[in-house]
Enzyme design. Structure first.
Site, PDB file in Angstrom:
ATOM      1  CG  PHE A 135      -1.861   1.266   1.112  1.00 30.22           C
ATOM      2  CD1 PHE A 135      -3.043   1.221   0.397  1.00 30.22           C
ATOM      3  CD2 PHE A 135      -1.489   2.471   1.692  1.00 30.22           C
ATOM      4  CE1 PHE A 135      -3.855   2.351   0.270  1.00 30.22           C
ATOM      5  CE2 PHE A 135      -2.289   3.613   1.566  1.00 30.22           C
ATOM      6  CZ  PHE A 135      -3.470   3.544   0.855  1.00 30.22           C
TER       7      PHE A 135
ATOM      8  CE  LYS B 211      -1.159   6.853   6.725  1.00 34.04           C
ATOM      9  NZ  LYS B 211      -0.741   5.921   5.684  1.00 34.04           N
TER      10      LYS B 211
ATOM     11  CG  ASP C  81       5.704   3.966   1.823  1.00 29.99           C
ATOM     12  OD1 ASP C  81       5.671   4.694   2.833  1.00 29.99           O
ATOM     13  OD2 ASP C  81       4.739   3.844   1.040  1.00 29.99           O
TER      14      ASP C  81
END
Ligand code: PLP
Length: 424
Positions: free
Chosen positions: A164, A278, A249
């Site tokens: 993802f 985030k 990531d």
């Protein structure tokens, strides 16, 4: 576990209708309103949050819940951490946006601190996680053409199945999740998908056209999938030998969640590029970044890439304060210590409603016995117990509390989970 009194300003009302003099809308009314006016690309749990502090959130009726999702780790420091709110307030009163057409007096300090925190040399500031991923794809390709000498338009990037990395068309094009992809093609070429946690598959996939291997050190959305010990070091070794970049990531795994600043730190691995997002915005503003080697990021000349909001002074001030929190080491330590409490709390549930679970720091993927219900149904039952979680796939729920949660609060949440699973 006792809920503190949250700051409340009831006079503000809980819905937009209050200003018109109409009655404030309750949760049910607000949910109906959302459903009629918002594109239906989400199916939220039926709770309407109005205020929050630390690990607690409160809905419009004043009910309190422990937040075990923490904005998918965007809220690693809890809701409205006083240091971060203060940094945002101070910056709001001075300067919010310049665009990169001009310099601003917050950006250099933010980038210097972030590079030092992550052991990297250069920073490319963006806003959302998907933009950081897109930026890394562009940087890796340009590096492949300019430095590695890959023939034009032939660069490939190796990615992992069940990844993802965000929602843009390029990114969903190399997703293996049909829900995320179907109907959004045609997709950008140039990606090779290999199984996760399989070094031989990466070895077989890299060749003279490979610009980078891009993967999550822990696959968050896939259900907190933790690779075998040695996998990340192996990826580092293969990419070094193949003369391609290793792009990690860390948008969900980074910034304290796993018990270290970055998840790759746990294997002493230094990728060429690290993607952050985030928690970098402290749950206040969207802030992302590509951090990495100077000789790689400097392939971007003026005009080749950019972002109107990337590196804005408000983002830089909040991001800098986030880095300041992580510089203390306190949050990484809490994640490691509370991660043990989480693991020890989940272990006795195996065979009693839990099929299997995986943890890394204060982060767990819990596979619930499908006979007890879907992840969604478990989420709804936990909601009734005052605990917020999010399902990932099927019967897997993800637990990722703010790193500021107390041990008592975590015990309370685990007790609620045990109750839900055994009364199912
Ligand atoms: C959330 C996430 C993204 C995308 O971030 P957005 O801010 O939602 O665009 C990318 N990679 C990983 C690993 C993520 O968890």
């Amino acid at each position: 576990m006792t809920a503190p009194t949250l700051p409340s300003d009831r006079s503000e009302g809980s819905g937009p209708s209050r200003r018109d003099g109409a009655a404030p809308r309750d949760s049910a009314g607000l949910i109906r309103a959302e459903e009629s006016v918002l594109a239906p690309n989400y199916h939220p749990l039926p709770v309407v949050v109005a205020r929050a502090e630390g690990a607690w959130v409160e809905d419009v009726e004043g009910r309190r819940y422990l937040d075990l999702l923490a904005g998918y780790s965007a809220l690693n420091f809890g809701h409205r951490h006083p240091v971060l709110v203060e940094a945002a307030h101070r910056q709001l009163d001075r300067l919010t946006l310049t665009s990169r057409a001009f310099h601003n007096d917050r950006l250099a300090g933010f980038a210097e601190r972030l590079a030092a925190l992550t052991g990297q040399e250069m920073v490319l500031p963006m806003n959302t996680g998907a933009e950081a991923v897109e930026s890394a794809v562009k940087v890796a390709r340009k590096w492949a053409y300019d430095v590695k000498g890959v023939p034009e338009d032939r660069a490939t990037i190796v990615v992992a199945a069940d990844n993802f990395h965000g929602r843009t068309t390029t990114i969903v094009g190399f997703s293996t999740d049909d829900t995320a992809r179907a109907g959004f093609g045609p997709f950008a070429p140039g990606f090779r998908v290999v199984p996760y946690n399989d070094l031989a598959a990466i070895e077989a996939a890299v060749d003279a056209t490979t610009a980078a291997v891009l993967l999550e050190p822990v696959q968050g959305e896939a259900g907190v999938i933790v690779p075998d010990d040695g996998y990340l070091a192996g990826v580092r070794e293969i990419t070094r030998r193949a003369g391609c970049l290793f792009v990690a990531d860390e948008i969900q795994s980074g910034l304290g969640r796993t018990g270290s600043t970055l998840a790759v730190d746990l294997e002493d691995v230094t990728p060429d590029l690290v993607l952050l997002g985030k928690a970098l915005g402290g749950g206040i503003v969207p802030v992302s970044a590509v951090v990495g080697r100077r000789d790689v990021l400097q392939v971007l000349g003026p005009g080749t890439h950019g972002s109107t909001f990337g590196g804005n002074p408000l983002a830089a001030a909040v991001g800098s304060a986030v880095v300041g929190l992580l510089e203390t080491g306190e949050y990484q330590r809490r994640a490691a210590e509370l991660g043990i409490v989480l693991r020890d709390g989940l272990a006795p549930l195996v065979g009693r409603g839990v099929v299997a679970f995986r943890t890394r720091g204060l982060w767990a993927g819990v596979d619930v016995d499908p006979a007890l219900g879907t992840g969604r149904e478990i989420g709804e039952r936990l909601l009734a117990e005052g605990v917020l979680v999010k399902d990932t796939h099927g019967s897997t729920i993800r637990i990722a509390p703010p790193l500021t949660i107390t041990e008592d609060q975590l015990h309370g949440a685990l007790t609620a989970l045990a109750r839900v699973l055994t009364s199912g």
